[in-house]
Design a protein around this motif. Structure first.
Motif, PDB file in Angstrom:
ATOM      1  N   LYS A 237     -65.028 -40.697  94.633  1.00  9.50           N
ATOM      2  CA  LYS A 237     -66.248 -41.435  94.305  1.00  9.50           C
ATOM      3  C   LYS A 237     -65.814 -42.814  93.849  1.00  9.50           C
ATOM      4  O   LYS A 237     -65.098 -42.948  92.869  1.00  9.50           O
ATOM      5  N   LEU A 238     -66.219 -43.819  94.598  1.00 12.17           N
ATOM      6  CA  LEU A 238     -65.810 -45.178  94.267  1.00 12.17           C
ATOM      7  C   LEU A 238     -66.758 -45.744  93.218  1.00 12.17           C
ATOM      8  O   LEU A 238     -67.987 -45.671  93.382  1.00 12.17           O
ATOM      9  N   THR A 239     -66.208 -46.292  92.148  1.00  9.30           N
ATOM     10  CA  THR A 239     -67.062 -46.896  91.137  1.00  9.30           C
ATOM     11  C   THR A 239     -66.300 -47.997  90.419  1.00  9.30           C
ATOM     12  O   THR A 239     -65.163 -47.807  89.991  1.00  9.30           O
ATOM     13  N   PRO A 240     -66.944 -49.168  90.284  1.00 12.74           N
ATOM     14  CA  PRO A 240     -66.283 -50.251  89.550  1.00 12.74           C
ATOM     15  C   PRO A 240     -66.160 -49.957  88.057  1.00 12.74           C
ATOM     16  O   PRO A 240     -65.531 -50.709  87.325  1.00 12.74           O
ATOM     17  N   ARG A 241     -66.779 -48.858  87.597  1.00  8.45           N
ATOM     18  CA  ARG A 241     -66.683 -48.522  86.174  1.00  8.45           C
ATOM     19  C   ARG A 241     -65.343 -47.883  85.830  1.00  8.45           C
ATOM     20  O   ARG A 241     -64.994 -47.729  84.669  1.00  8.45           O
TER      21      ARG A 241
ATOM     22  N   ALA B 257     -59.352 -49.295  98.266  1.00 11.39           N
ATOM     23  CA  ALA B 257     -59.022 -50.105  99.442  1.00 11.39           C
ATOM     24  C   ALA B 257     -57.514 -50.129  99.665  1.00 11.39           C
ATOM     25  O   ALA B 257     -57.034 -50.007 100.793  1.00 11.39           O
ATOM     26  N   ARG B 258     -56.776 -50.267  98.578  1.00  9.81           N
ATOM     27  CA  ARG B 258     -55.304 -50.277  98.676  1.00  9.81           C
ATOM     28  C   ARG B 258     -54.777 -49.042  99.376  1.00  9.81           C
ATOM     29  O   ARG B 258     -53.778 -49.087 100.080  1.00  9.81           O
ATOM     30  N   PHE B 259     -55.414 -47.908  99.118  1.00  8.45           N
ATOM     31  CA  PHE B 259     -54.892 -46.642  99.650  1.00  8.45           C
ATOM     32  C   PHE B 259     -55.720 -46.102 100.801  1.00  8.45           C
ATOM     33  O   PHE B 259     -55.583 -44.940 101.187  1.00  8.45           O
ATOM     34  N   GLY B 260     -56.590 -46.942 101.328  1.00  8.66           N
ATOM     35  CA  GLY B 260     -57.330 -46.565 102.523  1.00  8.66           C
ATOM     36  C   GLY B 260     -58.341 -45.461 102.317  1.00  8.66           C
ATOM     37  O   GLY B 260     -58.568 -44.629 103.196  1.00  8.66           O
ATOM     38  N   VAL B 261     -58.965 -45.447 101.120  1.00  7.27           N
ATOM     39  CA  VAL B 261     -59.914 -44.385 100.814  1.00  7.27           C
ATOM     40  C   VAL B 261     -61.327 -44.957 100.754  1.00  7.27           C
ATOM     41  O   VAL B 261     -61.553 -45.994 100.134  1.00  7.27           O
ATOM     42  N   ALA B 262     -62.275 -44.281 101.393  1.00  8.14           N
ATOM     43  CA  ALA B 262     -63.670 -44.713 101.343  1.00  8.14           C
ATOM     44  C   ALA B 262     -64.476 -43.757 100.476  1.00  8.14           C
ATOM     45  O   ALA B 262     -64.057 -42.619 100.238  1.00  8.14           O
ATOM     46  N   ASP B 263     -65.630 -44.217 100.033  1.00 12.02           N
ATOM     47  CA  ASP B 263     -66.487 -43.391  99.193  1.00 12.02           C
ATOM     48  C   ASP B 263     -66.838 -42.089  99.902  1.00 12.02           C
ATOM     49  O   ASP B 263     -67.282 -42.115 101.047  1.00 12.02           O
ATOM     50  N   GLY B 264     -66.625 -40.978  99.262  1.00  9.28           N
ATOM     51  CA  GLY B 264     -66.965 -39.692  99.862  1.00  9.28           C
ATOM     52  C   GLY B 264     -65.837 -39.046 100.650  1.00  9.28           C
ATOM     53  O   GLY B 264     -65.969 -37.910 101.091  1.00  9.28           O
ATOM     54  N   ASP B 265     -64.730 -39.761 100.817  1.00 13.04           N
ATOM     55  CA  ASP B 265     -63.600 -39.167 101.549  1.00 13.04           C
ATOM     56  C   ASP B 265     -62.981 -38.031 100.751  1.00 13.04           C
ATOM     57  O   ASP B 265     -62.905 -38.081  99.527  1.00 13.04           O
ATOM     58  N   ALA B 266     -62.474 -37.042 101.452  1.00 15.10           N
ATOM     59  CA  ALA B 266     -61.647 -36.036 100.796  1.00 15.10           C
ATOM     60  C   ALA B 266     -60.266 -36.660 100.616  1.00 15.10           C
ATOM     61  O   ALA B 266     -59.714 -37.229 101.550  1.00 15.10           O
ATOM     62  N   VAL B 267     -59.751 -36.585  99.381  1.00 15.15           N
ATOM     63  CA  VAL B 267     -58.429 -37.162  99.123  1.00 15.15           C
ATOM     64  C   VAL B 267     -57.512 -36.119  98.514  1.00 15.15           C
ATOM     65  O   VAL B 267     -57.961 -35.141  97.920  1.00 15.15           O
TER      66      VAL B 267
ATOM     67  N   ALA C   2     -51.299 -39.067  83.486  1.00 18.59           N
ATOM     68  CA  ALA C   2     -50.308 -38.533  84.426  1.00 18.59           C
ATOM     69  C   ALA C   2     -50.157 -39.555  85.537  1.00 18.59           C
ATOM     70  O   ALA C   2     -51.160 -39.976  86.142  1.00 18.59           O
ATOM     71  N   ALA C   3     -48.926 -39.952  85.815  1.00 19.93           N
ATOM     72  CA  ALA C   3     -48.706 -40.897  86.913  1.00 19.93           C
ATOM     73  C   ALA C   3     -48.967 -40.167  88.225  1.00 19.93           C
ATOM     74  O   ALA C   3     -48.584 -39.010  88.392  1.00 19.93           O
ATOM     75  N   CYS C   4     -49.634 -40.837  89.157  1.00 20.00           N
ATOM     76  CA  CYS C   4     -50.040 -40.121  90.373  1.00 20.00           C
ATOM     77  C   CYS C   4     -50.141 -41.071  91.560  1.00 20.00           C
ATOM     78  O   CYS C   4     -50.029 -42.286  91.418  1.00 20.00           O
ATOM     79  N   ARG C   5     -50.354 -40.475  92.713  1.00 23.89           N
ATOM     80  CA  ARG C   5     -50.709 -41.256  93.900  1.00 23.89           C
ATOM     81  C   ARG C   5     -51.809 -40.515  94.653  1.00 23.89           C
ATOM     82  O   ARG C   5     -51.977 -39.299  94.454  1.00 23.89           O
ATOM     83  N   ILE C   6     -52.561 -41.244  95.472  1.00 25.95           N
ATOM     84  CA  ILE C   6     -53.602 -40.589  96.278  1.00 25.95           C
ATOM     85  C   ILE C   6     -53.497 -41.027  97.727  1.00 25.95           C
ATOM     86  O   ILE C   6     -52.975 -42.100  98.021  1.00 25.95           O
ATOM     87  N   TRP C   7     -53.977 -40.177  98.585  1.00 25.10           N
ATOM     88  CA  TRP C   7     -54.085 -40.548 100.000  1.00 25.10           C
ATOM     89  C   TRP C   7     -55.215 -39.735 100.612  1.00 25.10           C
ATOM     90  O   TRP C   7     -55.631 -38.705 100.067  1.00 25.10           O
TER      91      TRP C   7
END
Lengths: 126, 666, 144
Positions: B619-623, B595-605, B658-663
């Protein structure tokens, strides 16, 4: 052969026997088309029909029967005709038949949820 | 080609060493195998897909420009020897390098490293570098023997099993069988892993610690154990040295809690469970080794076991789960830049002299050779790769693959891997079931595998290829596995009594096996450790203050494996039954981070680290632990972003952090 | 003959049963999936005592026989009513019916399951062993 559209439940049996009978699904409607026909298969078709909808006789033109399909109450996918569901419901002895509203994929998911509920409760807390 | 109904074999995938039978048309389960009892994981069940696969290399091929030309074996072998000798002549042994195979037999690895050393170089390495090289360094120093101390089945006898940095339920599924049997007896299972994995499902206590904080956790546990008087004083006094140097007073539960993100109470609970149990085992894997402090991490694990006396008895041990079907063997055979056969250090001239005499050589090289990660940067003129898709199995090499080709490159493999694709010469090899020889599993179990199928086309056993190359170099090295094993008996003390006879019995034989009638040694260190003074060395280690995330790269990427695939995928990605169940790369993201990075389940990031960028499906997972992401490295994308920070003691890259970011990709 | 029983606490979701079943039969008759990423469960034919699939099968192709449901492919019309009728979604249909028949006596899924989550047992043996295992665990915890 003749098909009685009041009896036909829209199952897959006759289209599996004869190439002159085609079956398709689109937008929640199943269509079965009876093209004019090799009469030598009529005996087998009469035997194979679970609803007694087929009889001997001549039908000159093609006829297409359409059936509204039941959509799964969880995922919305159509998986059987409403008449197939009624037919099945009438034959099975159980009193609880809520699962008939679900498609087989969602029935599997439900089965998994119920079988694992205890594990999930414990593991969710660990 | 034998016509018997079923031929016993050992699975070619992981190091658990499961047995099964190959029949004329398929496979049968081997219900009396001591480790798997007939069971197999999905990869084992798909193992035969590799044998008749349409992609199998069938003929030696030479590259001319962009084309591959089929050549005869004699032309190919002549060329290998010519190029090797030319490189040696023009630039010396420093211009040669060899990459051995954790999937080839002991005999093949032994001969491969022998060729390298006779040519004057210690630049021979294998995939253990990226796997358990910290285990090799740390356990050798502390216990004397760089290997698992107890067999896998012993876990059923444990009363407490502490699993740290291992997702064995996915990567060594048959090990879970024995852990569950322990649980049937009431054993407690503790799992330390930032992620909720199927292994964590088996835990009574799941410590979801921050990545890279394992030393803090373990030191915190030892701190509790010492404060509550739960240590095993007589064991410490009689069987260890160095305990006095252990000052972990800083690692209070509160301080450790703030480092690891765990509850102080859970740290205390874990410590008490582990220390108080009658017999406790520590099981660890990549989550411990694949760090820039990997060697220290292993040291911490061993410290914990030693302080509590949980080594050297059934159910009590230190169990590093090795990866490949023969990585233990490849290491035992010295296919390593820092070790000769039999764990002789490359700096130990006296030990090496024993081999020099055995091999009738004038001199043998001293000093660490090039490890795999160093090879692209070195001025190599000749590189010989046997059974290793190095371009896909090492991020540093992956990013610099073109540099491998500065010299002449030979690749010997069963498929045209991405590594083979950049070679000058490709040699078709036989797969595991198409040749004979021994494989050593993670529990030091040496098992003979018999030929059950014909190799396709002109593919030949690696041992034959190597002996042909050796002959052209002027070395007389036998192509017969039994003869090579007889030489191994003399070169590797732990294998002294091993032959086809005992290795070929059901379940093989567990080393050390000092003479032919010896029953093998499932449990090590029962009376003394294999250090010079017989005592285990407790060595203090400390939580490293490593820079982790930054404002630019606020998340931590964890890389790892999934059950349906295997390492770089050259085998498992060719198995339809496996690929269709796990077809593409995914990245696990916690829903709050997504949510912080505006990504939904199944999105290409897109994911970016300071080493590169890659694309995957979210793949969004609370695990997944908040603040961390997970990518499986069976897909080439992961190598584009994995870290190159190295643990200098073992040359292990920091693949777990590895420190990273996603979008969102568009 | 026994039936296939599942201990959900042991399933690790490796899908080995699926891969083995597919290898043996061409199309798997067992289907594994995770639930909330906290558990995994294979689904397969329960050999129900009052099998709805047999109740709707008007040709006798699927029928009860002792404590199992047996399938005679020669009598099957591919009507697909069994696919609709199975409460567990354990029957699939393309050009043939796909449904677990215990491999004729020694199910490969049971033999291959790494964690013994799938067992072939008769009902009394299973409940007996479940009870004694649970008692053993309780006793061990009380001791500690």
């Amino acid at each position: 052969m003749k098909v009685d559209e009041r009896r036909c439940i829209g199952c897959r049996a006759c289209s599996a026997i004869s190439r002159s009978i085609s079956i398709s699904e689109d937008a929640g409607i199943r269509s079965i088309t009876f093209h004019s026909h090799d009469e030598s298969l009529t005996e087998r078709l009469i035997e194979a029909c679970p609803a007694g909808a087929i009889s001997s006789g001549i039908t000159a033109e093609s006829i297409t029967l359409t059936f509204r399909m039941k959509r799964c109450s969880v995922c919305g996918e159509p998986f059987a005709t409403e008449r197939e569901i009624e037919h099945v419901a009438s034959l099975i002895p159980e009193t609880h038949k809520n699962w008939l509203d679900l498609c087989p994929e969602c029935r599997r998911a439900e089965q998994r949820r119920s079988h694992a509920w205890h594990c999930i409760r414990i593991r969710g807390r660990v | 080609m034998r016509m018997t109904a079923r031929i016993p074999t050992v699975c070619p995938y992981c190091a658990v060493g499961c047995g099964f039978y190959i029949t004329r048309n398929g496979m049968e389960y081997m219900q009396d195998h001591p480790v798997n009892e007939g069971a197999l994981c999905p990869k084992g069940n798909a193992a035969l897909d590799v044998l008749n696969h349409v992609d199998r290399l069938r003929y030696p091929m030479m590259r001319i420009g962009d084309d591959w030309i089929r050549v005869s074996w004699s032309e190919a072998l002549d060329r290998v020897a010519e190029e090797m000798q030319r490189a040696l002549r023009e630039k010396g042994p420093g211009a040669l390098a060899f990459l051995g195979s954790a999937k080839c037999t002991n005999e093949e690895n032994y001969i491969f490293q022998k060729i390298a050393r006779l040519m004057g170089t210690n630049s021979i390495d294998n995939s253990a570098r990226r796997c358990h090289s910290p285990t090799i360094i740390a356990l050798r120093r502390m216990l004397g023997t760089p290997a698992m101390t107890n067999p896998v089945s012993d876990l059923a006898l444990s009363d407490c099993i502490f699993i740290i940095g291992s997702n064995l339920a996915e990567n060594h599924p048959v090990v879970a069988r024995w852990i569950l049997r322990a649980k049937d007896r009431g054993a407690a299972v503790i799992v330390a892993d930032p992620r909720v994995t199927p292994t964590a499902w088996l835990a009574d206590l799941h410590l979801q610690l921050n990545p890279g904080t394992d030393i803090a956790l373990i030191n915190g546990m030892i701190n509790v154990i010492l404060n509550e008087g739960l240590e095993n004083s007589s064991f410490i006094k009689e069987r260890t040295s160095g305990f006095e140097g252990l000052d972990l007073s800083d690692y209070t539960p509160e301080r450790v809690s703030s480092i690891t993100g765990l509850r102080a109470g859970d740290i205390v609970r874990a410590a008490r469970l582990y220390a108080k149990a009658g017999a406790s085992s520590i099981v660890y894997c990549m989550g411990i080794t694949q760090h820039s402090c990997g060697t220290e991490n292993v040291t911490a694990c061993a410290n914990l076991a030693l302080v509590c006396g949980h080594v050297g008895r059934p159910g009590a041990g230190i169990l590093p789960l090795r990866g490949q079907n023969n990585v233990q063997g490849a290491c035992d055979m010295g296919a390593l830049a820092d070790f000769y056969p039999g764990w002789r250090s490359v700096d130990d001239s006296r030990a090496i002299d024993e081999l020099r005499r055995l091999w009738n050589a004038r001199a043998l090289p001293l000093g660490r050779g090039l490890t795999a990660d160093m090879m692209p940067e070195a001025d190599l003129r000749f590189l010989y790769v046997m059974g290793e898709d190095i371009v896909n199995s090492h991020p540093a090499v992956s990013r610099r693959r073109e540099r491998l080709k500065r010299g002449f490159m030979v690749v010997q493999d069963i498929f045209m891997t991405d590594t083979a694709r950049i070679a000058d010469l490709v040699l078709p090899a036989a797969a595991w079931a198409e040749k004979e020889g021994t494989f050593t599993s993670t529990e030091r179990r040496v098992q003979w595998v018999s030929r059950a199928r014909e190799a396709p086309g002109e593919a030949r056993p690696d041992l034959w290829i190597l002996s042909e190359v050796a002959a052209r170099l002027g070395f007389d090295l036998s192509p017969e596995p039994e003869e090579v094993l007889a030489e191994i008996n003399q070169a590797v003390p732990a294998y002294r009594g091993i032959s086809r006879s005992n290795a070929g019995a059901r379940g093989g034989i567990i080393w050390p096996c000092p003479h032919p009638d010896h029953p093998g040694t499932p449990v090590l260190h029962t009376e003394r450790f294999s250090t010079p003074d017989g005592r285990a060395r407790i060595s203090p280690v400390h939580h490293p203050a490593l820079e982790r995330t930054s404002p630019q790269h606020p998340l931590i990427l964890i890389t790892g494996r999934v059950v349906l695939h295997y390492n770089a995928g050259s085998m498992s990605m060719r198995s339809e039954g496996l690929v269709k169940r796990e077809p593409e790369i995914r990245i696990d993201v916690h829903p709050e981070d997504a949510a912080r990075f505006g990504v939904a389940d199944g999105d290409a990031v897109m994911i970016e680290t300071r080493w590169g960028r890659a694309r995957a499906r979210a793949k969004l997972t609370p695990r997944q632990k908040r603040g961390t992401l997970f990518m499986p490295f069976h897909f080439p994308e992961t190598n584009l972003v994995a870290s190159e920070i190295i643990d200098e003691k073992s040359m292990m890259p920091e693949l777990k952090v590895a420190a990273c970011r996603i979008w969102r990709a568009d | 003959m026994g039936k296939i029983y599942l201990d959900p606490e042991r399933c690790i979701g490796c899908r080995s049963c699926e891969v083995a079943c597919e290898r043996e039969h061409g199309h798997p008759r067992i289907s594994v999936d995770k639930v909330k990423d906290l558990a995994a469960v294979p689904v397969y034919c329960h050999q129900c005592d009052t099998a709805p699939c047999a109740a709707v099968c008007y040709t006798g192709s699927l029928r009860l026989d002792g404590d199992m449901v047996v399938f005679d492919p020669d009598l099957c019309t591919l009507c697909g009513l069994c696919f609709v009728a199975c409460p567990f979604g354990a029957i699939e249909l393309d050009s043939v019916i796909h449904r677990c028949d215990l491999c004729g006596g020694t199910p490969v899924c049971v033999m291959t399951c790494p964690t013994e989550a799938l067992q072939l047992e008769d009902i009394d043996a299973i409940t007996g062993s479940t009870r004694s295992r649970a008692a053993g665990v309780l006793a061990a915890r009380v001791r500690v």
